[in-house]
Scaffold this active site. Sequence first.
Site, PDB file in Angstrom:
ATOM      1  N   VAL A  10       6.779   3.546  -1.320  1.00  0.00           N
ATOM      2  CA  VAL A  10       6.024   3.556   0.019  1.00  0.00           C
ATOM      3  C   VAL A  10       5.390   2.055   0.088  1.00  0.00           C
ATOM      4  CG1 VAL A  10       3.901   4.135   1.332  1.00  0.00           C
ATOM      5  CG2 VAL A  10       5.617   5.734   0.008  1.00  0.00           C
ATOM      6  N   CYS A  11       5.636   1.375   1.283  1.00  0.00           N
ATOM      7  CA  CYS A  11       4.863  -0.128   1.409  1.00  0.00           C
ATOM      8  C   CYS A  11       3.725   0.171   2.183  1.00  0.00           C
ATOM      9  CB  CYS A  11       5.959  -0.811   2.310  1.00  0.00           C
ATOM     10  SG  CYS A  11       5.470  -2.462   2.407  1.00  0.00           S
TER      11      CYS A  11
END
EC number: 2.3.2.23
Length: 236
Positions: free
Chosen positions: A92-93
Amino acid sequence: MARPLVPSSQKALLLELKGLQEEPVEGFRVTLVDEGDLYNWEVAIFGPPNTYYEGGYFKARLKFPIDYPYSPPAFRFLTKMWHPNIYETGDVCISILHPPVDDPQSGELPSERWNPTQNVRTILLSVISLLNEPNTFSPANVDASVMYRKWKESKGKDREYTDIIRKQVLGTKVDAERDGVKVPTTLAEYCVKTKAPAPDEGSDLFYDDYYEDGEVEEEADSCFGDDEDDSGTEES
């Protein structure tokens, strides 16, 4: 003989674990990947009602560093996700998971990054918010970002993005059935809060039964999925 020193991160994680037992976060269930290993958590995320993720059962992993909470954990989805801010690897960014360093090239303010006052609860809330409100300015999945913007700009008429999400949601039902998990489909079920009973000696540190008799939050807007402007909310 002196006892070996216990890393402060273990104490911090144990406290957070107990806190999540006593006051669970709506829409989440957490367990240990391996009993006794506080540094690896398995997270189940339930898709919020009234969104395209409704009925979904998404699995992820939280891996904590030895110097937690001074460094952030890593959050990775195990379930395949089509989202502008989730890499194909499942990573996840999101700003809150980025180390607290001053990086002008990132476009992020230091205050948006991880700091030791953050915790698992804030991470979970940030992830569920990200699912509903993607950041298309710095996408991890460019193709998903383009599709999302087309859907947004067409006011829901271009359904390529949402069709993929709904297919993925349907695909998660197999995992839910295999794991014996009842996925909430109404706001009342989603918002129910239960307090985990104290674990028996030798048992798993986490509660096993997420759904028990409990009170529904009086303030429905405290749960995700009520905002009419939410980008993940289904349109008629």
